[in-house]
Design a protein around this motif. Structure first.
Motif, PDB file in Angstrom:
ATOM      1  N   ASP A  63      -0.827  33.154  51.693  1.00  0.00           N
ATOM      2  CA  ASP A  63      -1.437  32.449  50.565  1.00  0.00           C
ATOM      3  C   ASP A  63      -1.253  30.940  50.627  1.00  0.00           C
ATOM      4  O   ASP A  63      -0.141  30.448  50.832  1.00  0.00           O
ATOM      5  N   ASP A  64      -2.336  30.227  50.381  1.00  0.00           N
ATOM      6  CA  ASP A  64      -2.323  28.770  50.298  1.00  0.00           C
ATOM      7  C   ASP A  64      -2.587  28.358  48.851  1.00  0.00           C
ATOM      8  O   ASP A  64      -3.726  28.092  48.470  1.00  0.00           O
ATOM      9  N   SER A  65      -1.535  28.345  48.021  1.00  0.00           N
ATOM     10  CA  SER A  65      -1.689  27.971  46.611  1.00  0.00           C
ATOM     11  C   SER A  65      -0.889  26.741  46.230  1.00  0.00           C
ATOM     12  O   SER A  65      -1.348  25.929  45.431  1.00  0.00           O
ATOM     13  N   LEU A  66       0.304  26.570  46.789  1.00  0.00           N
ATOM     14  CA  LEU A  66       1.227  25.559  46.285  1.00  0.00           C
ATOM     15  C   LEU A  66       0.691  24.138  46.377  1.00  0.00           C
ATOM     16  O   LEU A  66       1.049  23.291  45.559  1.00  0.00           O
ATOM     17  N   ARG A  67      -0.182  23.878  47.349  1.00  0.00           N
ATOM     18  CA  ARG A  67      -0.607  22.494  47.571  1.00  0.00           C
ATOM     19  C   ARG A  67      -1.918  22.153  46.866  1.00  0.00           C
ATOM     20  O   ARG A  67      -2.438  21.051  47.037  1.00  0.00           O
ATOM     21  N   ILE A  68      -2.461  23.056  46.047  1.00  0.00           N
ATOM     22  CA  ILE A  68      -3.814  22.832  45.537  1.00  0.00           C
ATOM     23  C   ILE A  68      -3.847  22.340  44.100  1.00  0.00           C
ATOM     24  O   ILE A  68      -4.899  22.327  43.482  1.00  0.00           O
ATOM     25  N   GLY A  69      -2.706  21.944  43.552  1.00  0.00           N
ATOM     26  CA  GLY A  69      -2.723  21.415  42.200  1.00  0.00           C
ATOM     27  C   GLY A  69      -1.918  22.257  41.235  1.00  0.00           C
ATOM     28  O   GLY A  69      -1.244  23.226  41.612  1.00  0.00           O
ATOM     29  N   ALA A  70      -2.009  21.891  39.947  1.00  0.00           N
ATOM     30  CA  ALA A  70      -1.171  22.536  38.934  1.00  0.00           C
ATOM     31  C   ALA A  70      -1.444  24.024  38.833  1.00  0.00           C
ATOM     32  O   ALA A  70      -0.513  24.820  38.662  1.00  0.00           O
ATOM     33  N   HIS A  71      -2.705  24.439  38.948  1.00  0.00           N
ATOM     34  CA  HIS A  71      -2.981  25.863  38.815  1.00  0.00           C
ATOM     35  C   HIS A  71      -2.407  26.646  39.998  1.00  0.00           C
ATOM     36  O   HIS A  71      -1.989  27.797  39.832  1.00  0.00           O
ATOM     37  N   GLY A  72      -2.340  26.031  41.174  1.00  0.00           N
ATOM     38  CA  GLY A  72      -1.727  26.703  42.313  1.00  0.00           C
ATOM     39  C   GLY A  72      -0.231  26.856  42.139  1.00  0.00           C
ATOM     40  O   GLY A  72       0.338  27.928  42.424  1.00  0.00           O
ATOM     41  N   ARG A  73       0.420  25.810  41.660  1.00  0.00           N
ATOM     42  CA  ARG A  73       1.864  25.892  41.425  1.00  0.00           C
ATOM     43  C   ARG A  73       2.174  26.903  40.333  1.00  0.00           C
ATOM     44  O   ARG A  73       3.152  27.649  40.421  1.00  0.00           O
ATOM     45  N   THR A  74       1.319  26.932  39.308  1.00  0.00           N
ATOM     46  CA  THR A  74       1.515  27.921  38.243  1.00  0.00           C
ATOM     47  C   THR A  74       1.332  29.335  38.781  1.00  0.00           C
ATOM     48  O   THR A  74       2.081  30.255  38.422  1.00  0.00           O
ATOM     49  N   ALA A  75       0.346  29.527  39.656  1.00  0.00           N
ATOM     50  CA  ALA A  75       0.118  30.853  40.228  1.00  0.00           C
ATOM     51  C   ALA A  75       1.336  31.336  41.004  1.00  0.00           C
ATOM     52  O   ALA A  75       1.732  32.503  40.903  1.00  0.00           O
ATOM     53  N   VAL A  76       1.978  30.455  41.759  1.00  0.00           N
ATOM     54  CA  VAL A  76       3.164  30.857  42.518  1.00  0.00           C
ATOM     55  C   VAL A  76       4.318  31.168  41.574  1.00  0.00           C
ATOM     56  O   VAL A  76       5.081  32.116  41.798  1.00  0.00           O
ATOM     57  N   ALA A  77       4.441  30.408  40.487  1.00  0.00           N
ATOM     58  CA  ALA A  77       5.467  30.727  39.498  1.00  0.00           C
ATOM     59  C   ALA A  77       5.234  32.109  38.894  1.00  0.00           C
ATOM     60  O   ALA A  77       6.185  32.866  38.645  1.00  0.00           O
ATOM     61  N   VAL A  78       3.974  32.458  38.682  1.00  0.00           N
ATOM     62  CA  VAL A  78       3.652  33.792  38.170  1.00  0.00           C
ATOM     63  C   VAL A  78       4.029  34.847  39.206  1.00  0.00           C
ATOM     64  O   VAL A  78       4.582  35.901  38.865  1.00  0.00           O
ATOM     65  N   LEU A  79       3.758  34.583  40.476  1.00  0.00           N
ATOM     66  CA  LEU A  79       4.146  35.526  41.531  1.00  0.00           C
ATOM     67  C   LEU A  79       5.655  35.742  41.528  1.00  0.00           C
ATOM     68  O   LEU A  79       6.133  36.877  41.678  1.00  0.00           O
ATOM     69  N   GLU A  80       6.415  34.672  41.363  1.00  0.00           N
ATOM     70  CA  GLU A  80       7.873  34.805  41.317  1.00  0.00           C
ATOM     71  C   GLU A  80       8.308  35.680  40.153  1.00  0.00           C
ATOM     72  O   GLU A  80       9.213  36.522  40.284  1.00  0.00           O
ATOM     73  N   SER A  81       7.666  35.488  39.001  1.00  0.00           N
ATOM     74  CA  SER A  81       8.026  36.301  37.839  1.00  0.00           C
ATOM     75  C   SER A  81       7.656  37.763  38.066  1.00  0.00           C
ATOM     76  O   SER A  81       8.358  38.674  37.609  1.00  0.00           O
ATOM     77  N   MET A  82       6.553  38.011  38.780  1.00  0.00           N
ATOM     78  CA  MET A  82       6.149  39.382  39.072  1.00  0.00           C
ATOM     79  C   MET A  82       7.152  40.056  40.008  1.00  0.00           C
ATOM     80  O   MET A  82       7.461  41.241  39.862  1.00  0.00           O
ATOM     81  N   VAL A  83       7.662  39.312  40.982  1.00  0.00           N
ATOM     82  CA  VAL A  83       8.682  39.864  41.870  1.00  0.00           C
ATOM     83  C   VAL A  83       9.936  40.213  41.082  1.00  0.00           C
ATOM     84  O   VAL A  83      10.512  41.294  41.231  1.00  0.00           O
ATOM     85  N   ASP A  84      10.359  39.296  40.214  1.00  0.00           N
ATOM     86  CA  ASP A  84      11.568  39.536  39.417  1.00  0.00           C
ATOM     87  C   ASP A  84      11.427  40.789  38.560  1.00  0.00           C
ATOM     88  O   ASP A  84      12.399  41.518  38.333  1.00  0.00           O
ATOM     89  N   ALA A  85      10.202  41.045  38.088  1.00  0.00           N
ATOM     90  CA  ALA A  85       9.964  42.209  37.231  1.00  0.00           C
ATOM     91  C   ALA A  85       9.591  43.461  38.031  1.00  0.00           C
ATOM     92  O   ALA A  85       9.343  44.509  37.432  1.00  0.00           O
ATOM     93  N   GLY A  86       9.542  43.350  39.352  1.00  0.00           N
ATOM     94  CA  GLY A  86       9.140  44.489  40.176  1.00  0.00           C
ATOM     95  C   GLY A  86       7.680  44.851  40.007  1.00  0.00           C
ATOM     96  O   GLY A  86       7.308  46.019  40.161  1.00  0.00           O
ATOM     97  N   GLU A  87       6.823  43.864  39.707  1.00  0.00           N
ATOM     98  CA  GLU A  87       5.419  44.136  39.392  1.00  0.00           C
ATOM     99  C   GLU A  87       4.436  43.588  40.428  1.00  0.00           C
ATOM    100  O   GLU A  87       3.223  43.712  40.244  1.00  0.00           O
ATOM    101  N   LEU A  88       4.924  42.990  41.511  1.00  0.00           N
ATOM    102  CA  LEU A  88       4.004  42.473  42.533  1.00  0.00           C
ATOM    103  C   LEU A  88       3.554  43.642  43.409  1.00  0.00           C
ATOM    104  O   LEU A  88       4.375  44.273  44.073  1.00  0.00           O
ATOM    105  N   PRO A  89       2.260  43.950  43.423  1.00  0.00           N
ATOM    106  CA  PRO A  89       1.804  45.179  44.102  1.00  0.00           C
ATOM    107  C   PRO A  89       1.515  45.008  45.586  1.00  0.00           C
ATOM    108  O   PRO A  89       1.319  45.992  46.292  1.00  0.00           O
ATOM    109  N   VAL A  90       1.403  43.770  46.065  1.00  0.00           N
ATOM    110  CA  VAL A  90       1.192  43.508  47.491  1.00  0.00           C
ATOM    111  C   VAL A  90       2.229  42.482  47.939  1.00  0.00           C
ATOM    112  O   VAL A  90       2.850  41.810  47.121  1.00  0.00           O
TER     113      VAL A  90
END
Length: 560
Positions: free
Chosen positions: A248-275
């Motif tokens: 995934d190329d999200s972190l460098r694309i602006g605020a929405h990309g950084r927010t998306a990665v933060a959401v991914l981190e929260s999904m991992v913490d909750a055991g909810e990331l499906p891929v």
């Protein structure tokens, strides 16, 4: 060390004895299938047993059946084909999630349809608020003209509007958006960008590369909750298409990309990331910041990890901004845009290679490809040879002289064969007959000893990997033609295409030690399909359905 005995039986290539990895027992068992493991030693097997998210046994059904523990789910494949899950080696989750919750312009068939979709969307947006959309591609339209500021103003002068082209390398803005960005007839082109103007010097609304970013950065980022909705839609789509890993190329694309990665981190913490996701870091950030970011994200978590360093050094062919050695055939005097000069590129690559980072650079034009290969050669000379697995992202137009350099330098060609299905509408014309052979050189790269890693560039293209397989084998449009395929000598076979989308895609992210094949001890990420990919005519690949998608040994998708 596993023991493998090959049987000469009716099911050629199947194992007569079972390959195993401790512990015994499983929570999912697949029986009576044609399971392509992508492991050169195992080949095709009948059955798999899975425990604790890993393959623990592979072989004949009679042997593997007994490895199942109490309560294990048993899937009788009834002769169906299974294989490792697809690993999309190049995608943009932040943009995909944003597109899923904003104005989606994919598939618009005309300017009028774009205007209709825009009008329907702005009807629910309060006056003064930004409107963002993405996905239009004028090359799909009968009248293949880029939209203008006037076209958007005709729909709304109450909202600033920015509509991004499908390739992400240009956008069209309305007057209010241009005003808010301070762009008028006197505004100079920014470095690495173009404000397209008419014959009178007036901005047409079409903005390329950094000129587009100048407007895009004014758009407020959506909330984490809204992006989570978008990501859930994206992952549902991925699983339905058999995709179990995404780079995934999200972190460098602006605020929405950084927010998306933060959401991914929260999904991992909750055991909810499906891929599984490896997320790339911004190449041009200072090395100490990159090291701190890598340490924070980590490199060992099989669900979410820091990946390579990514940036762009040119644009795209569709926007006539890919950096070329010679003029575009259709645009004399235009050789595209080079976003980073050679000396600076070399300095940055050498510095980041010395710090132990893997690097992946967006390069499409033949000039851009030559410059990044030069930079990787400079890094090897300065820092010594190592298992860097540096990559060229896209690698679309490559000269004969540069093809062998990929293998010589150990550089991976990270390519998206589905692009050919879109780009054939204009690529032959912009390259011209003398340079057509430079395009999408899968066979040449493999024959020269390079590795390919396949993906989709989602959401530039749909995340559907079967389109990429079809393109690899046919080099024809989805409706057929040109007869025999465009530059047919660059076709590859189905096994090579599958490996590029599985085993070598995992190699390209330093994850081949635990995924990409279905050997015992590997992560149990796999798919069951309606048809055997290895026996279908190319055109029928487009009709294949995913029956089951299994990630970490759990069925995450089941076709109804």
């Amino acid at each position: 060390m596993r023991t493998i005995i090959i049987a000469a039986c009716a099911l050629a290539g199947l194992l007569a004895s079972v390959a195993t990895a401790a512990p015994a027992g499983g929570d999912l068992v697949l029986l009576n299938g044609r399971i392509y493991t992508a492991d050169p030693e195992l080949g095709v097997v009948e059955a798999l047993a899975i425990a604790d998210g890993k393959v623990i046994a592979a072989g004949l059904s009679a042997d593997v059946r007994d490895r199942a523990g109490d309560g294990a789910r048993v899937l009788d494949l009834g002769g169906r084909f299974a294989m490792p899950g697809f690993n999309d080696a190049h995608a943009h989750l932040g943009h995909a999630a944003l597109q899923a919750v904003t104005l989606n312009l994919n598939g618009t068939g005309s300017l009028a349809e774009l205007q209709e979709r825009l009008a329907a969307y702005v009807a629910d947006v309060p006056a003064g608020e930004w409107v963002y959309g993405r996905g239009w591609d004028e090359s799909l339209w009968l009248a293949a003209a880029v939209p203008t500021v006037d076209d958007l103003d005709a729909i709304t002068d109450q909202h600033p509007v920015l509509l991004e082209r499908a390739d992400g390398h240009s956008a069209v803005a309305n007057s209010l958006a241009l005003d808010r960005a301070g762009i008028d007839a006197a505004t100079p082109d920014p470095g690495g960008g173009v404000i397209v103007r008419d014959g009178d010097g007036i901005a047409t609304g079409w903005l390329k590369e950094t000129a587009q970013i100048q407007v895009e950065q004014l758009i407020p980022a959506p909330s984490a909750d809204r992006l989570r909705v978008g990501l859930d839609k994206v992952f549902d789509d991925a699983l339905a298409n058999g995709v179990t890993s995404i780079q995934d190329d999200s972190l460098r694309i602006g605020a929405h990309g950084r927010t998306a990665v933060a959401v991914l981190e929260s999904m991992v913490d909750a055991g909810e990331l499906p891929v599984r996701v490896s997320t790339w870091l911004p190449f041009d950030a200072p090395v100490p910041e990159l090291q701190a970011l890598r340490d924070r994200l980590g490199v060992d978590n099989p669900w979410l990890r820091a990946g390579l360093l990514k940036t762009n050094i040119d644009g795209s062919g569709g926007s006539l901004s890919a950096a070329m050695l010679e003029d575009y055939e259709t645009a004399p005097g235009n050789r595209g845009l080079l976003l980073l000069e050679a000396d600076e590129l070399n300095r940055l690559v050498v510095e980041r290679d010395a710090a132990g980072f893997q690097i992946g650079i967006h390069t499409i034009g033949d000039r851009a490809n030559r410059l990044i290969l030069d930079a990787y050669a400079a890094a090897r000379e300065a820092n010594g040879e190592r298992d860097a697995r540096h990559r060229v992202e896209h690698a679309q137009f490559i000269t004969d002289e540069d093809v062998p350099r990929f293998a010589e330098l150990g550089v991976i060609a990270s390519m998206q064969p589905c692009h050919l299905l879109t780009d054939m509408r204009w690529a032959p014309a912009i390259l011209g007959p003398e340079r057509e052979a430079e395009g999408y050189r899968w066979r040449s790269l493999l024959d020269a000893g390079a590795r390919l890693a396949f993906g989709t560039d989602f959401p530039v293209e749909p995340i559907d990997p079967f389109r990429g397989l079809y393109a690899s084998l046919s080099r024809e449009f989805e409706v057929g033609g040109p007869e025999g395929g465009w530059v047919p000598e660059e076709k590859i076979d189905i096994d090579q295409a599958i490996v590029a989308y599985t085993r070598d895609a995992a190699y390209a992210e330093f994850e081949d030690h635990r995924k990409g094949t279905l050997a015992p001890g590997m992560l149990a990420d796999l798919i069951v399909l309606s048809d055997d990919l290895r026996s279908l005519p190319p055109a029928e690949l487009l009709d294949v359905k995913v029956e089951y998608t299994v990630v970490d040994g759990h069925v995450r998708y089941e076709r109804q």
